[in-house]
Each structure stands twice: as C-alpha cells, then as structure tokens.
Design an enzyme around this catalytic site. Structure first.
Site, PDB file in Angstrom:
ATOM      1  N   CYS A  79       0.843  -1.199   0.000  1.00 11.30           N
ATOM      2  CA  CYS A  79       0.000   0.000   0.000  1.00 11.30           C
ATOM      3  C   CYS A  79       0.880   1.252   0.000  1.00 11.30           C
ATOM      4  CB  CYS A  79      -0.921   0.003   1.224  1.00 11.30           C
ATOM      5  SG  CYS A  79      -1.867   1.532   1.405  1.00 11.30           S
ATOM      6  N   CYS A 103       0.410   3.378   3.147  1.00 13.15           N
ATOM      7  CA  CYS A 103       1.065   2.782   4.319  1.00 13.15           C
ATOM      8  C   CYS A 103       2.563   3.038   4.261  1.00 13.15           C
ATOM      9  CB  CYS A 103       0.758   1.288   4.406  1.00 13.15           C
ATOM     10  SG  CYS A 103      -0.946   0.919   4.902  1.00 13.15           S
ATOM     11  N   ASP A 115      -0.840  16.491  -2.217  1.00 15.64           N
ATOM     12  CA  ASP A 115      -0.994  15.536  -3.314  1.00 15.64           C
ATOM     13  C   ASP A 115       0.128  15.764  -4.328  1.00 15.64           C
ATOM     14  OD1 ASP A 115      -2.083  14.431  -5.944  1.00 15.64           O
ATOM     15  OD2 ASP A 115      -3.680  13.853  -4.560  1.00 15.64           O
ATOM     16  N   HIS A 168      -4.688   1.062   8.415  1.00 14.21           N
ATOM     17  CA  HIS A 168      -5.085   0.710   7.046  1.00 14.21           C
ATOM     18  C   HIS A 168      -6.536   0.226   7.015  1.00 14.21           C
ATOM     19  CE1 HIS A 168      -4.551  -0.514   2.878  1.00 14.21           C
ATOM     20  NE2 HIS A 168      -5.370  -1.509   3.199  1.00 14.21           N
ATOM     21  N   ASN A 187     -13.249   8.843  -2.803  1.00 13.59           N
ATOM     22  CA  ASN A 187     -13.697   7.905  -3.821  1.00 13.59           C
ATOM     23  C   ASN A 187     -13.783   6.517  -3.188  1.00 13.59           C
ATOM     24  OD1 ASN A 187     -13.464  10.033  -5.691  1.00 13.59           O
ATOM     25  ND2 ASN A 187     -11.327   9.546  -6.053  1.00 13.59           N
ATOM     26  N   HIS A 198      -6.634   2.513   0.174  1.00 14.22           N
ATOM     27  CA  HIS A 198      -6.425   2.926   1.563  1.00 14.22           C
ATOM     28  C   HIS A 198      -7.302   4.160   1.683  1.00 14.22           C
ATOM     29  CE1 HIS A 198      -3.576   3.497   5.155  1.00 14.22           C
ATOM     30  NE2 HIS A 198      -4.426   4.522   5.238  1.00 14.22           N
ATOM     31  N   HIS A 232      -8.936   7.519   1.936  1.00 13.36           N
ATOM     32  CA  HIS A 232      -8.340   8.848   1.927  1.00 13.36           C
ATOM     33  C   HIS A 232      -9.369   9.892   1.529  1.00 13.36           C
ATOM     34  CE1 HIS A 232      -7.715   7.168  -2.102  1.00 13.36           C
ATOM     35  NE2 HIS A 232      -7.630   8.401  -2.576  1.00 13.36           N
ATOM     36  N   HIS A 265      -9.686  13.841  -0.055  1.00 15.33           N
ATOM     37  CA  HIS A 265      -9.030  14.944  -0.755  1.00 15.33           C
ATOM     38  C   HIS A 265      -9.654  16.258  -0.299  1.00 15.33           C
ATOM     39  CE1 HIS A 265      -7.045  12.416  -3.840  1.00 15.33           C
ATOM     40  NE2 HIS A 265      -8.119  11.643  -3.693  1.00 15.33           N
TER      41      HIS A 265
END
Length: 114
Positions: free
Chosen positions: A4, A7, A30, A46, A87, A98, A100, A102
C-alpha cells in the site's frame, strides 16, 4: 499492508510533504494537485475505503472530517470555500485502496463532479 503506497508514506518509506500528523492521521500534499491547494488526509490504520472507516466504533471518520475542516481553516480556504472528496471502489474511481480524503481549494473549482 506491504504493497500500500499510503502505508509506505505513513512508515516513511516514501517521502511526502506533510501538512499535519498525529497518532491517528496524516495529511500531505498531493503529488498531482488538481487545485492550488490539494491535501490528502489518511488514517494511519489501514482500511480500504469509507465503508470500512465508517464501520469502526472509534469515530475515526468523524475525527478525520474534523481534521479536514481544521486544515481548510488553516490553509485559508474556509472563507471562499473548498471541496472534500473521497472515492470508493472501482466505479467511484478509487485509485489507492487505503481510505483517503481529498481537500481541494484555493481557486474557483469547476462545477463538474466527475
């Protein structure tokens, strides 16, 4: 998870430009920004997606959203606005498995959601 990318960022195996870090979360810029301010917020534990995060009993999802709000204020995005995106799965265009979030802002974003 050994393969990952997030990770590996958490573990320091892959460099990132950190914006915030504590024992539960990491926020970093990003590498392919879609707005002048584009921060990725991830839990250190995770989990694949928002469904797994929401199923936890420790209010991690609420904690992460509170962190996103604080980062928006800290980055000067609160007055004019910003976008928060997560997403989920193939049809949701999730590129890293994993969970996340934005945080995008710093300019007028287009009205398209996809």
């Amino acid at each position: 998870m050994d393969d990952c990318i997030f990770c590996k960022i958490i573990d320091g195996q892959i460099p990132s430009t950190k914006v915030y870090e504590d024992d539960r979360a990491l926020a970093f810029l990003d590498i392919n920004p879609q707005a002048p301010t584009h921060i990725v917020v991830i839990p250190k534990a995770h989990m694949r997606n928002i469904l797994e995060c929401a199923a936890r009993e420790d209010d991690l999802l609420g904690y992460l959203m509170g962190l996103v709000a604080q980062l928006a204020k800290d980055q000067g995005l609160a007055d004019k606005g910003f976008r928060v995106i997560t997403n989920c799965g193939e049809h949701g265009a999730q590129s890293v498995e994993h969970f996340h979030i934005h945080l995008l802002g710093g300019a007028q974003l287009n009205g398209k959601m996809g």
